[in-house]
Design a protein around this motif. Structure first.
Motif, short mmCIF file in Angstrom:
data_model
loop_
_atom_site.label_atom_id
_atom_site.label_comp_id
_atom_site.label_asym_id
_atom_site.label_seq_id
_atom_site.Cartn_x
_atom_site.Cartn_y
_atom_site.Cartn_z
N TYR A 159 4.24 2.10 7.35
CA TYR A 159 3.28 1.06 7.72
C TYR A 159 2.86 1.14 9.18
O TYR A 159 2.29 0.20 9.72
CB TYR A 159 3.81 -0.33 7.35
N TYR A 179 -4.73 3.98 15.38
CA TYR A 179 -4.84 5.21 14.60
C TYR A 179 -5.63 6.22 15.42
O TYR A 179 -6.66 5.88 16.01
CB TYR A 179 -5.56 4.93 13.28
N GLU A 207 2.27 0.81 15.02
CA GLU A 207 2.08 -0.57 14.55
C GLU A 207 3.09 -1.50 15.21
O GLU A 207 4.26 -1.14 15.43
CB GLU A 207 2.26 -0.64 13.03
N GLY A 215 -5.50 1.62 9.90
CA GLY A 215 -5.68 2.80 9.06
C GLY A 215 -6.94 2.80 8.22
O GLY A 215 -7.78 3.69 8.33
N SER A 240 -6.61 -0.40 -0.21
CA SER A 240 -5.32 -1.10 -0.21
C SER A 240 -4.95 -1.61 1.18
O SER A 240 -4.20 -2.57 1.32
CB SER A 240 -4.20 -0.18 -0.74
N TYR A 241 -5.48 -0.98 2.23
CA TYR A 241 -5.20 -1.41 3.61
C TYR A 241 -5.84 -2.75 3.93
O TYR A 241 -5.52 -3.35 4.97
CB TYR A 241 -5.71 -0.36 4.60
N ALA A 277 -1.01 0.48 9.92
CA ALA A 277 -1.56 -0.18 8.73
C ALA A 277 -2.73 -1.09 9.08
O ALA A 277 -3.68 -1.22 8.30
CB ALA A 277 -0.47 -0.98 8.02
N THR A 278 -2.70 -1.73 10.24
CA THR A 278 -3.76 -2.65 10.64
C THR A 278 -5.02 -1.91 11.07
O THR A 278 -6.10 -2.50 11.13
CB THR A 278 -3.28 -3.56 11.79
N ALA A 329 -0.04 3.47 3.07
CA ALA A 329 0.54 2.99 4.32
C ALA A 329 2.05 3.15 4.32
O ALA A 329 2.66 3.40 5.37
CB ALA A 329 0.16 1.53 4.55
N SER A 377 0.85 -1.19 0.00
CA SER A 377 0.00 0.00 0.00
C SER A 377 0.88 1.23 0.00
O SER A 377 1.67 1.44 0.93
CB SER A 377 -0.91 0.01 1.23
#
Length: 412
Positions: free
Chosen positions: A38, A257, A269, A44, A49-50, A41-42, A33, A30
């Protein structure tokens, strides 16, 4: 014959990713991200794309969404102070790891207020390493190439206004090729090629405490591969069909986030990659006769990242990120195919919102890898036993990587 193809494990070719991610994992899935290294990322879920990192985030993508992008990976790997078992210093090597493009694509559709579907196409593993055919350690490896493609159908469900759950099926294809020589200075004349398609799964959850803060937790299963292919040598009596079992690692991640205000957002993250599942590699002929057995002893690794984003105006957003990534291979198990070491990520990126439907992401990352020392005598992997044994080699590696990511996002 048992030592004919030590090859330091078929899986080690997958580690050709070397400097940009621990083991052979390509994190570049991504561009958005990536701008935050990143981090988050988990959790976001800023665009579809995430979904690679957490399928539960699909519930934040209303209507139908499409993302297409890729990352140009520009590695730099230098090998210096190369010395063979005779004590002779050999020429330094440059550009051992070759550049590559890792594409990604995803599409999602909202079925109703609670149910969502998505499909993602990613390249989670792969790279290329290539030494000169006559280098001092050519008996341990010359060319290593891997291509891995994963197609993931996903579904997500909004259980409550705050909690979302997601699941996915990993359909993973791997194709691998590696070559090596029989002795220093000799032409590379032994190769293994093979491929396979196997299945894994992923699950994820996302909890939105309020409009400003959300937490994501995700798990991607390991994928057990049985790679089938061919062994080719100058000796026709040794050639034939082979197979090898290889397990790609499971991954567990937690992301956070938070919007501080209308301008600033912060994220963090943590990811654990369970590389310890890759401990041994056995290569056998199709009829079960052994070709080689290699002890790997990789270790589980940790990835930590923090990031921030600043909304410049209604169209532009600036991203920053910093990450630390542990190496999966330690000194006593490092091979020429895996110049792996701990690394630091420095990332930045931009998001441009062209209109309500179309937006673009651009990201740049510089990865500094700690120096890596190689001593093949420590690994116990001796290369082919005939007609010549591989020489032991020591060397120093200096690695770095630049990543340039770009993606397009469209809401139908």
């Amino acid at each position: 014959m048992k030592k004919l193809l030590t090859f330091t494990a078929l899986g080690t070719i997958l580690a050709a990713a070397g400097a940009q991610a621990a083991g052979f994992h390509l994190r570049e899935q991504s561009s958005a991200a990536q701008g935050n290294a990143y981090a988050g990322a988990t959790a976001g879920a800023e665009n579809i794309s995430y979904a690679y990192f957490n399928a539960a985030g699909i519930t934040r993508q209303k209507g139908t969404n499409f993302n297409f992008g890729g990352t140009y990976i520009i590695p730099k790997a230098e090998m210096k102070n190369v010395q063979d078992s005779s004590g002779t210093y050999n020429a330094d090597s440059h550009n051992i790891v070759h550049a590559a493009i890792a594409p990604n694509m995803a599409i999602s559709h909202q079925l109703n207020e609670k149910a969502y579907l998505a499909l993602a196409l990613n390249v989670p593993f792969g790279m290329i390493t290539k030494y000169d055919a006559g280098w001092a350690g050519n008996g341990h490896g010359v060319t290593s190439k891997i291509t891995a493609i994963t197609l993931t159908p996903m579904a997500a469900y909004k259980v409550t206004d705050k909690l979302s759950l997601g699941v996915g099926l990993q359909i993973q294809y791997i194709k691998a090729r590696l070559t090596q020589g029989f002795a220093k200075g000799n032409k590379t004349n032994t190769s293994v090629e093979g491929d396979t398609v196997d299945l894994g799964w992923q699950i994820g959850s996302m909890y939105e405490f309020n409009d400003q803060t959300r937490l994501g937790i995700a798990y991607r299963s390991h994928v057990q591969h049985k790679i089938k292919g061919d062994l080719n040598t100058p000796y026709s009596s040794l050639n034939g069909d082979i197979y090898a079992h290889l397990t790609t690692p499971a991954m567990f991640s937690i992301g956070l986030y938070h919007d501080i205000n209308e301008k600033w957002s912060v994220m963090a993250e943590y990811q654990r990659v369970f590389w310890s599942s890759f401990r041994d590699l056995y290569i056998n002929y199709k009829d079960g006769r052994p070709v080689s057995a290699t002890r790997e002893k990789w270790r589980d690794t940790n990835f930590y990242a923090v990031g921030a984003s600043y909304k410049i105006d209604n169209q532009w957003k600036w991203r920053l990120g910093l990450a630390y990534d542990q190496a999966a291979v330690r000194l006593q198990h490092r091979t020429p195919r895996i110049p792996d070491s701990d690394r630091l990520w420095y990332s930045t990126g931009l998001n441009y919102q062209y209109n309500e439907k179309l937006s673009f992401d651009l990201a740049y990352t510089y990865i500094y890898a700690h120096k890596a020392h190689l001593d093949t005598k420590r690994t116990g992997n001796r290369g082919p036993s005939a007609p010549y044994p591989a020489q032991d080699v020591t060397a120093e590696y200096k690695n770095s990587v630049q990543l340039v990511g770009f993606s397009l996002n469209y809401k139908f």
